[in-house]
Design an enzyme around this catalytic site. Sequence first.
Site, PDB file in Angstrom:
ATOM      1  N   TYR A   1      35.319 -17.385  23.402  1.00  0.00           N
ATOM      2  CA  TYR A   1      35.350 -16.132  24.457  1.00  0.00           C
ATOM      3  C   TYR A   1      36.240 -16.601  25.695  1.00  0.00           C
ATOM      4  CZ  TYR A   1      31.735 -13.998  21.946  1.00  0.00           C
ATOM      5  OH  TYR A   1      30.957 -13.358  20.965  1.00  0.00           O
TER       6      TYR A   1
ATOM      7  N   GLU B   1      32.940 -15.509  16.058  1.00  0.00           N
ATOM      8  CA  GLU B   1      32.697 -14.455  16.911  1.00  0.00           C
ATOM      9  C   GLU B   1      33.870 -14.635  18.072  1.00  0.00           C
ATOM     10  OE1 GLU B   1      29.024 -14.770  19.605  1.00  0.00           O
ATOM     11  OE2 GLU B   1      27.712 -14.924  17.682  1.00  0.00           O
TER      12      GLU B   1
ATOM     13  N   HIS C   1      19.399 -16.841  15.471  1.00  0.00           N
ATOM     14  CA  HIS C   1      20.185 -16.301  16.477  1.00  0.00           C
ATOM     15  C   HIS C   1      19.314 -16.033  17.645  1.00  0.00           C
ATOM     16  CE1 HIS C   1      24.438 -14.382  17.428  1.00  0.00           C
ATOM     17  NE2 HIS C   1      23.567 -14.326  18.666  1.00  0.00           N
TER      18      HIS C   1
ATOM     19  N   ASN D   1      32.763 -19.732  17.848  1.00  0.00           N
ATOM     20  CA  ASN D   1      32.297 -18.508  18.535  1.00  0.00           C
ATOM     21  C   ASN D   1      33.278 -18.759  19.742  1.00  0.00           C
ATOM     22  OD1 ASN D   1      30.539 -17.829  16.985  1.00  0.00           O
ATOM     23  ND2 ASN D   1      28.862 -17.692  18.144  1.00  0.00           N
TER      24      ASN D   1
ATOM     25  N   GLU E   1      25.076 -21.048  18.030  1.00  0.00           N
ATOM     26  CA  GLU E   1      25.289 -21.476  19.537  1.00  0.00           C
ATOM     27  C   GLU E   1      23.984 -22.082  20.022  1.00  0.00           C
ATOM     28  OE1 GLU E   1      26.742 -18.403  22.353  1.00  0.00           O
ATOM     29  OE2 GLU E   1      28.295 -17.927  20.757  1.00  0.00           O
TER      30      GLU E   1
HETATM   31  S1  NCW Z   1      25.800 -14.894  25.722  1.00  0.00           S
HETATM   32  C1  NCW Z   1      26.746 -15.430  24.695  1.00  0.00           C
HETATM   33  N1  NCW Z   1      27.206 -14.697  23.586  1.00  0.00           N
HETATM   34  C2  NCW Z   1      27.294 -13.152  23.860  1.00  0.00           C
HETATM   35  C3  NCW Z   1      26.238 -12.757  22.812  1.00  0.00           C
HETATM   36  O1  NCW Z   1      26.121 -11.119  22.710  1.00  0.00           O
HETATM   37  C4  NCW Z   1      25.990 -13.376  21.413  1.00  0.00           C
HETATM   38  O2  NCW Z   1      24.648 -13.248  20.881  1.00  0.00           O
HETATM   39  C5  NCW Z   1      26.346 -14.633  21.642  1.00  0.00           C
HETATM   40  O3  NCW Z   1      26.533 -15.299  20.115  1.00  0.00           O
HETATM   41  C6  NCW Z   1      28.440 -12.909  22.962  1.00  0.00           C
HETATM   42  O4  NCW Z   1      28.505 -14.097  22.199  1.00  0.00           O
HETATM   43  C7  NCW Z   1      27.596 -14.931  22.492  1.00  0.00           C
HETATM   44  N2  NCW Z   1      27.325 -16.511  24.895  1.00  0.00           N
HETATM   45  C8  NCW Z   1      27.154 -17.404  25.922  1.00  0.00           C
HETATM   46  C9  NCW Z   1      28.119 -18.330  26.301  1.00  0.00           C
HETATM   47  C10 NCW Z   1      27.723 -18.625  27.537  1.00  0.00           C
HETATM   48  C11 NCW Z   1      28.857 -19.400  28.119  1.00  0.00           C
HETATM   49  C12 NCW Z   1      28.662 -19.626  29.483  1.00  0.00           C
HETATM   50  C13 NCW Z   1      29.427 -20.750  30.038  1.00  0.00           C
HETATM   51  C14 NCW Z   1      28.844 -21.225  31.449  1.00  0.00           C
HETATM   52  C15 NCW Z   1      29.380 -22.468  31.674  1.00  0.00           C
END
Ligand code: NCW
Length: 446
Positions: free
Chosen positions: A290, A357, A118, A288, A163
Amino acid sequence: MTNGFPSGFTWGAATASYQVEGAINADGRGPSIWDTFANTPGTIADGSTGDVAVDHYHRFADDIRMLADLGLTAYRFSIAWPRIMPTGTVNQPGLDFYRRLAETCLANGMTPYATLYHWDLPQPLEDAGGWLVRDTAERFRDYAAVTHDALSDVVKHWMTLNEPWCSAFLGYGSGEHAPGRTEGTDALKAVHHLLLGHGLALDAIRSEGGSYGIALNPAPIHAATDSPADRDAARRIDGLRNRLFLEPLLSGQYPADVLEDTGMSDWFAAQEADLPLIGAPLDFLGVNYYCPTTVAAPDGPISTPRASDQPGSENVVAVDPGLPKTQMGWSVQASGLRDILVSINKLAPELPLYVTENGSAYPDVVTADGQVEDDERLDYLRQHVAVCKDLVTEGFPLKGYFAWSLLDNFEWAWGYSRRFGIVYVDYATQQRIVKKSGRWLQDFVG
Ligand code: NCW
């Protein structure tokens, strides 16, 4: 069950090593790219680091007990590579730590789900080229094999990477994440080496009795309008965000249009022999989720939060679809979770899926009587859990749901200025307070 989910459904919460552990010098841990990056002025919004974070390294037993008290049955954590192989040789105290952690999960009736990467690459490997070089994938295989050998009696569920889109494009493309490099289309080499690392690791660790997968961050990509230019923008971003990962993993090939758009076809053609390893069958895929993303060609209706700096997306802008937003500026749309899971299921109909997530950042306030009434996060959780319930009811192969995150923590480039926890952390005292959203989840699963 009264909540509509089958009794075998996995309910968990997730964290990641650098975001929660602290104890960066404990027991032989070496530096990672995030130590270096966070200590570089101007990289982290509040100037903070993960040096202490939420001190999970010392408090994990209490944290796991709290998770069990919430009625959840699984804990997804990540293993810090720089604790296990800080410089290439094995650091036994690092392995011992994760054994204690996994055993504590089991003693509390929680199933451990471990993620091997990670984002905290050992700094010496970055100094040797990082994910832009093939050797890093081979070193990842070595680390994965050592870790799995040491822990496979107590950890049965493994994810190789979390990710890889972020590792490659935020780490080597836009430079918003460690190691903070802006290498243009070479970021696609990082994509390949990450996926190769996944394939090599999977091949090295897969064994009877275990379950092996990877966690991606795919998202539905919408065109702002039906114009050919906007639809082409959506195709490009869908290519970079989704198909560039899903297709090699699930279908054993890279999407040709993405490689053409980025001028990387020849380089990728030379890596073709790696595809069978990358496309080897998975036991599950972690998703994951969001928010969805809406994009347009640049002369579309622009109002852009964070136009991603991805190579190949120069002619694309992010568009505000007018949905409610979290504090991250991420749109809230629970139906997007259904959309992305359904689209993955079409590619791999038999593959078990987990939401590894899902969660939201909102500015939390502790009330005078010591409560955190995070109604917006509770609503977010409720809506997304409802989507999972519908899918499971329809017979969809969704096996579990992990809230991000168990605890407020070091939110990467945002430092401690964004809170995702279902448990609040007072960073000055390290006191934990279960938020209203955490109580809601407890009632729901209980
Ligand atoms: S920043 C991100 N996250 C957050 C982080 O706390 C965690 O470690 C990650 O696995 C919450 O979940 C993930 N993900 C980045 C997503 C970026 C999406 C941006 C899209 C822009 C076009």
